[in-house]
Write an enzyme that holds these catalytic residues in place. Structure first.
Site, PDB file in Angstrom:
ATOM      1  CG  HIS A 195      -1.886   1.125   1.228  1.00 15.58           C
ATOM      2  ND1 HIS A 195      -1.528   2.398   1.604  1.00 15.58           N
ATOM      3  CD2 HIS A 195      -3.178   1.181   0.857  1.00 15.58           C
ATOM      4  CE1 HIS A 195      -2.582   3.188   1.462  1.00 15.58           C
ATOM      5  NE2 HIS A 195      -3.593   2.468   1.018  1.00 15.58           N
ATOM      6  CG  ASP A 321      -7.942   4.005  -1.245  1.00 20.66           C
ATOM      7  OD1 ASP A 321      -7.551   3.610  -0.136  1.00 20.66           O
ATOM      8  OD2 ASP A 321      -7.181   4.388  -2.143  1.00 20.66           O
TER       9      ASP A 321
HETATM   10  C1  1DF Z   1      -5.002   9.378   1.844  1.00 16.04           C
HETATM   11  C2  1DF Z   1      -5.443   8.368   0.996  1.00 16.04           C
HETATM   12  C3  1DF Z   1      -4.217   9.040   2.950  1.00 16.04           C
HETATM   13  C4  1DF Z   1      -5.094   7.060   1.238  1.00 16.04           C
HETATM   14  C5  1DF Z   1      -3.875   7.716   3.181  1.00 16.04           C
HETATM   15  O1  1DF Z   1      -3.112   7.315   4.225  1.00 16.04           O
HETATM   16  C6  1DF Z   1      -4.310   6.713   2.332  1.00 16.04           C
HETATM   17  C7  1DF Z   1      -5.379  10.751   1.589  1.00 16.04           C
HETATM   18  C8  1DF Z   1      -2.729   8.248   5.190  1.00 16.04           C
HETATM   19  O2  1DF Z   1      -6.266  10.977   0.754  1.00 16.04           O
HETATM   20  O3  1DF Z   1      -4.806  11.657   2.216  1.00 16.04           O
HETATM   21  O4  1DF Z   1      -3.981   5.458   2.594  1.00 16.04           O
HETATM   22  N1  1DF Z   1      -5.548   6.075   0.340  1.00 16.04           N
HETATM   23  O5  1DF Z   1      -5.129   4.931   0.315  1.00 16.04           O
HETATM   24  O6  1DF Z   1      -6.411   6.453  -0.470  1.00 16.04           O
HETATM   25 MN    MN Z   2      -5.584   3.058   0.307  1.00 15.97          MN
END
Ligand code: 1DF
Ligand code: MN
Length: 358
Positions: A195, A321
């Protein structure tokens, strides 16, 4: 002005799908203890990781609707999450500890937090066995302990693989010191989900200056780099059965494959770098045979179909997500993709059932 267009609230509920279950395969959660420890790190300034510091001072400190709503939703493993799943038409969430997980702590703290989080997640899956499945969090800071925790997670807690949130304070999994984790994954026959995380300190400067370090772009550049490092450093020659899952339509790697193959061959033949050794196969062959990709955050038919055409319809899986990108309309859009019914069923359901043994 308040952000009333809250991106984490779906509009009209999505009904049941025709002929398939919707399994979302990159869904985030976090226990309160992880956030307590993040707050401590932020206050003590002991971690020299600008990506972590900006990301988590935003989510844990900002009064914005986005930050507050995500922090609330991400900690729930009960009724609120299931209501949101119902509203968006999601039958099953494959849950994993949010980025960067435990990968910013000293090794003993990380090992113990991974264990505790895994126990809590397993408990939630036991309470909701038809709605939740889990991936084991591990602490790469202690590779032997990480391998053991992966084994405990799979054998005793019923998890479907492991999640590693990208680099560990600037270190990448192609370093052989981390290979006990790959050895365990191969032996257990479970995938590792890599990830994204923000780029490490050595790389983040120009991203941070322009607000591009996070999920908008920095995540993909950084995680695509990580995956490509695994390929060119020969990880899959050493672990031919290892399966890696990438989100965000493969962090754009499918789009780059032609040029990567061409230039990798040219680089090897010219002996330009001491560190670039010949591989048994072309980079594209590893991407097709050692990787699955999910469409997390990319509810966009052209990109999804491109991945299917490059990697095959058996290697592209659905993910939402949640709670970072919780949009019911995206589920409708994907239901309506112009795609043979059997391929859509593979995308939403069958591939996830096979890869994660659900
Ligand atoms: C965000 C998106 C932040 C995801 C994440 O981890 C994350 C974001 C702090 O939009 O700031 O895992 N993501 O996987 O979409
Ligand atoms: Mn994610």
């Amino acid at each position: 002005m308040s952000d009333t267009q809250n991106p984490v609230n779906p509009s009209t509920p999505v009904g049941p799908a025709k002929g398939y279950r919707r399994i979302a395969t990159e869904e985030a959660w976090a226990p309160p203890e992880l956030f307590r420890q993040y707050r401590k790190l932020l206050e003590s300034r002991v971690v020299d990781d600008p990506g972590f510091n900006t990301m988590w001072s935003f989510y844990l400190g900002s009064p914005s609707d986005r930050a507050r709503s995500i922090i609330e939703k991400i900690q729930d493993l009960g009724e609120q999450r299931i209501r949101d799943m119902d509203a968006a038409g999601i039958d099953v969430q494959l849950l994993m500890l949010t980025s960067p997980g435990v990968q910013v702590f000293d090794a003993p703290t990380a090992v113990s937090l991974a264990r505790d989080s895994n126990d809590q997640l397993a408990e939630a899956v036991r309470r909701h066995p038809t709605r939740y499945a889990g991936m084991a969090a591990v602490a790469p800071q202690d590779p032997q302990a990480a391998a053991k925790e992966l084994e405990r997670g799979v054998r005793q807690l019923g998890f479907k693989g492991g999640v590693i949130n990208d680099h560990t304070l600037g270190e990448y999994l192609d370093d052989p010191k981390f290979w006990p984790i790959f050895e365990a994954a191969e032996a257990l026959d479970v995938p590792i989900y890599i990830h994204p995380n923000t780029p490490p300190k050595s790389m983040i400067g120009p991203f941070l200056e322009s607000g591009l370090d996070g999920a908008i772009y920095g995540f993909a550049v950084e995680t695509g780099l990580h995956a490509l490092r695994l390929i060119v450093k020969g990880v899959f020659d050493r672990f031919p059965k290892l399966q890696i899952v990438l989100g965000h339509t493969g962090e754009a790697l499918p789009f780059w494959l032609y040029r990567i193959d061409y230039m990798h061959r040219a680089t090897v033949l010219s002996k330009r770098y001491e560190s670039v050794k010949p591989l048994r196969r072309k980079p594209s062959e590893y991407l097709r045979e050692n990787f699955y990709v999910t469409n997390s955050g990319v509810a966009w038919e052209p990109a999804i179909r491109f991945c299917q055409s490059v990697l095959g319809v058996d290697r592209v899986l659905y993910a939402m997500d949640y709670p970072y990108q919780f949009v019911a309309d995206e589920v409708r859009t994907l239901d309506a993709m112009d795609m043979p019914d059997e391929d859509k069923k593979k995308f939403f359901q069958l591939n996830a059932e096979r890869v994660f043994r659900l």
